[in-house]
Scaffold this active site. Structure first.
Site, PDB file in Angstrom:
ATOM      1  N   VAL A  70       0.842  -1.196   0.000  1.00 27.44           N
ATOM      2  CA  VAL A  70       0.000   0.000   0.000  1.00 27.44           C
ATOM      3  C   VAL A  70       0.875   1.244   0.000  1.00 27.44           C
ATOM      4  CG1 VAL A  70      -1.636   1.334   1.397  1.00 27.44           C
ATOM      5  CG2 VAL A  70      -1.893  -1.144   1.201  1.00 27.44           C
ATOM      6  N   CYS A  71       0.481   2.236  -0.812  1.00 25.26           N
ATOM      7  CA  CYS A  71       1.113   3.554  -0.761  1.00 25.26           C
ATOM      8  C   CYS A  71       0.019   4.604  -0.897  1.00 25.26           C
ATOM      9  CB  CYS A  71       2.174   3.707  -1.850  1.00 25.26           C
ATOM     10  SG  CYS A  71       1.513   3.752  -3.533  1.00 25.26           S
ATOM     11  N   ALA A  72       0.398   5.841  -1.119  1.00 26.02           N
ATOM     12  CA  ALA A  72      -0.591   6.919  -1.152  1.00 26.02           C
ATOM     13  C   ALA A  72      -1.478   6.849  -2.388  1.00 26.02           C
ATOM     14  CB  ALA A  72       0.097   8.282  -1.079  1.00 26.02           C
TER      15      ALA A  72
END
Length: 373
Positions: A70-72
């Site tokens: 997960v990232c932004a």
């Protein structure tokens, strides 16, 4: 490498399935806001620390289950997921990143109503927002809609109902309301408490205390109940004589904060009066349906958020503070950080500004901060 949608993650969180997340955002952002769940485990390592490889974290990663990266926004998680896949791990990345997670709404059926209709709750897991659709006799009413308006209009179309009324329980400060846009698109009436609408720059129908608005032809009334404290105009609804929609006044494990218009000292008395007098006059058998939840633990087994009013008077700390000065200290001296861009969100919900879609997404990023406990 799999592309994993927010809808799949939401269903796994609600079902309390095991989920391992490698979150590659900066640590301060991760600590402020992340995907939560009973069986969700996290490892937070910023993306830049993984550019030279994953050797330093390899022994912390599960070998026997899929890793969700997960990232932004998505880009960094794809690159890290590729590194993990090359190293032999089973891996997927969250499509659209945390921005997409913030926007996902999961519809959960709350009840079949007494006169033949249905009541649905739309759970925004990534933001803690709760919206509602009451359906009866081919018509639908929506309460506290988010800006993802197509979710509501598409759902109504799938169910074969026409949206005739749209309500906001108050002028929201933590998320952008989709109510006005839905009303514009569908021709529905948009209702707003007039005491919250003194500065709005659009037309609306005034929600007044003790008024009833019928949905469909099967006598499902939505009764308005003036309940100030979170805002000066906050209004609750009694639906089908069985459900109390409390807006941001009362939650399952907390109560509403009175400071988002800068008037905490002025409104704390209203908040106490709503919680300790107005609601106490109601049937304890009413099922409370709030506009937000604060903790993932507040979700029921089916993913809905609700509890009997009588149970909350027994268990919710905010409803059991006899000393008024102690209550005042709780809701004015123990406040969490204010929601991201809350002033701009209020301005938008008043029709004073119209930022573009990407700016709206940025305005809403972050956790729910409407409650005190």
């Amino acid at each position: 490498m799999r592309t994993i949608q927010s809808s799949e993650v939401a269903k796994r969180v609600i079902a309390k399935e095991s989920l391992f997340i490698l979150d590659v955002r900066n640590s301060d952002t991760f600590n402020d806001w992340k995907i939560e769940g009973d069986r969700v485990r996290h490892l937070n390592v910023p993306y830049f620390d993984l550019l030279d490889g994953i050797e330093e974290i390899e022994d912390q990663l599960p070998k026997d289950e899929e890793i969700l990266v997960v990232c932004a926004k998505e880009g960094s998680s794809i690159m890290v997921a590729e590194i993990l896949e090359d190293a032999g791990f089973s891996v997927g990345y969250l499509s659209g990143g945390m921005k997409a997670w913030s926007e996902h709404l999961e519809p959960v059926k709350v009840a079949d109503l007494k006169s033949g209709g249905e009541l649905y709750q739309f759970v925004r897991l990534g933001k803690g927002c709760l919206s509602y659709m009451v359906m009866s006799g081919g018509e639908a009413a929506i309460i506290d809609a988010t800006r993802m308006t197509n979710v509501f209009t598409d759902f109504a179309k799938q169910r074969g109902v026409k949206i005739t009324n749209v309500f906001d329980t108050h002028l929201h400060a933590d998320h952008i309301s989709g109510g006005r846009q839905i009303a514009k698109t569908t021709g529905a009436t948009y209702w707003l408490p007039p005491k919250d609408a003194e500065e709005v720059e659009f037309e609306y129908a005034a929600l007044e205390d003790d008024m009833s608005i019928q949905v469909g032809d099967t006598k499902i009334d939505i009764q308005a109940l003036y309940s100030p404290g979170h805002t000066i105009g906050s209004t609750s609804f009694i639906v089908d004589d069985s459900y109390l929609m409390t807006g941001d006044i009362l939650f399952i494990d907390s109560i509403g904060r009175p400071d988002l218009a800068g008037l905490a000292e002025d409104w704390v008395g209203d908040l106490r009066d709503s919680l300790y007098r107005r609601y106490k006059e109601l049937s304890k058998d009413l099922t409370v349906l709030p506009a937000h939840f604060m903790l993932i633990d507040e979700l029921n087994e089916d993913g809905s958020v609700s509890e009997k009013l009588g149970v909350l008077y027994e268990q919710n700390h905010g409803l059991n503070i006899e000393d008024e000065s102690e209550f005042r200290e709780l809701v004015t001296g123990n406040l969490p950080p204010q929601p991201n861009a809350y002033q701009e969100i209020r301005q938008m919900n008043m029709g004073k500004i119209e930022p573009d879609e990407e700016t709206q997404r940025e305005m809403e990023i972050g956790p729910n901060r409407c409650a005190v406990r």
